[in-house]
Write an enzyme that holds these catalytic residues in place. Structure first.
Site, short mmCIF file in Angstrom:
data_model
loop_
_atom_site.label_atom_id
_atom_site.label_comp_id
_atom_site.label_asym_id
_atom_site.label_seq_id
_atom_site.Cartn_x
_atom_site.Cartn_y
_atom_site.Cartn_z
N PHE A 8 43.27 81.83 34.87
CA PHE A 8 42.18 82.31 35.52
C PHE A 8 42.29 83.71 36.36
O PHE A 8 43.35 83.40 37.37
CB PHE A 8 41.25 81.42 36.21
CG PHE A 8 40.29 80.75 35.27
CD1 PHE A 8 39.25 81.05 34.71
CD2 PHE A 8 40.98 79.40 34.64
CE1 PHE A 8 38.46 80.31 34.10
CE2 PHE A 8 40.20 78.63 33.64
CZ PHE A 8 39.02 79.02 33.43
N ASP A 9 41.66 84.88 36.33
CA ASP A 9 41.64 85.75 37.35
C ASP A 9 40.91 85.03 38.68
O ASP A 9 40.40 84.17 38.29
CB ASP A 9 40.98 87.18 36.73
CG ASP A 9 40.84 88.22 37.75
OD1 ASP A 9 41.82 88.53 38.52
OD2 ASP A 9 39.97 88.77 37.91
N LEU A 10 41.20 85.76 39.68
CA LEU A 10 40.30 85.54 40.73
C LEU A 10 39.10 86.14 41.18
O LEU A 10 38.01 85.95 40.97
CB LEU A 10 41.25 85.31 42.17
CG LEU A 10 40.76 84.94 43.64
CD1 LEU A 10 39.87 83.51 43.45
CD2 LEU A 10 41.57 85.07 44.54
N ASP A 11 39.37 87.52 41.54
CA ASP A 11 38.28 88.37 42.06
C ASP A 11 37.49 88.64 40.76
O ASP A 11 37.89 89.10 39.57
CB ASP A 11 38.87 89.75 42.67
CG ASP A 11 39.55 89.41 43.94
OD1 ASP A 11 39.24 88.39 44.60
OD2 ASP A 11 40.33 90.32 44.03
N VAL A 167 41.67 84.29 31.26
CA VAL A 167 40.06 84.51 31.29
C VAL A 167 39.99 85.31 32.76
O VAL A 167 40.53 85.34 33.71
CB VAL A 167 39.41 83.22 31.81
CG1 VAL A 167 37.88 83.33 31.89
CG2 VAL A 167 39.61 82.26 30.68
#
Length: 217
Positions: A8-11, A167
């Site tokens: 997963f990406d964060l921002d 994602v």
């Protein structure tokens, strides 16, 4: 497809980090005496590697871009990092995925130090098996480099990549996934558009966090 691992990406994917990032950009711009760009341009800083975006938007050299990043961190490391919120439905989505036996990792272009602080502050670190990000010295900021770092650190083989998905909400996430031989899923509740994600080659699109779990499971 039965996925075994999800990155997963964060921002724009786990948290709505826009306010803190935009406030820090404005601080850096004022600090260096530059003309503040439009709100649309400010929003474009959410997701891509920071120095790269400073250079692109303000036509700066690498050294000037690094100076902007240093000014940005004066604000962000103290205040901006917490001007942030977890998207509604994300914790539940992560729990569903983990209960299904999928390994959950983070791959963000944000410095790993900041990513870990944010995850611990908002309490979603418990949903991740590993949190990986960029280095504070400006290296490992390109998304494909971060993804490779996370895959290598977590011992994910070339064969396992066929059952691994990235994602994220921006084209950098989707393109980085493609370079690493991963599947990809774009989200629309962050800062990228459907057009951007589809043009980058996203294999699926989720309108909201619950859709992410539905599509992965």
């Amino acid at each position: 497809m039965r996925y075994t691992t999800a990155l997963f990406d964060l921002d724009g994917t786990i948290t709505d980090s826009g306010p803190g990032i935009i406030h820090a950009i404005r601080y850096a711009v004022r600090r260096k005496g530059l003309t503040e760009p439009s709100e649309e341009v400010l929003r474009s800083f959410i997701g891509p590697p920071l120095m790269e975006q400073f250079q692109k938007v303000f036509s700066l050299t690498r050294e000037e871009g690094a100076a902007m990043v240093a000014a940005y961190r004066e604000y962000y490391g103290d205040r901006g990092i917490f001007e942030n919120r977890v998207y509604e439905g994300v914790p539940e989505m992560l729990m569903r995925i983990r209960r299904a036996g999928i390994r959950v990792l983070m791959a963000t272009s944000k410095p790993e130090l900041y990513a870990r602080r944010i995850a611990e502050h908002f309490g979603f670190d418990r949903h991740f098996d590993f949190i990986g990000g960029a280095c504070m010295d400006g290296t490992r900021t390109v998304k494909s480099e971060v993804i490779e770092y996370v895959l290598e650190t977590c011992g994910i083989s070339r064969e396992e990549r066929a059952r691994t998905v990235m994602v994220g909400d921006r084209s950098h996430d989707i393109i980085g996934a493609g370079k690493a031989g991963l599947h990809s899923l774009g989200v629309l509740y962050g800062y990228g558009s459907r057009e951007e994600l589809e043009r980058a080659g996203a294999e699926g699109i989720a309108a909201q966090p619950s859709d992410v779990a539905d599509l992965l499971l």
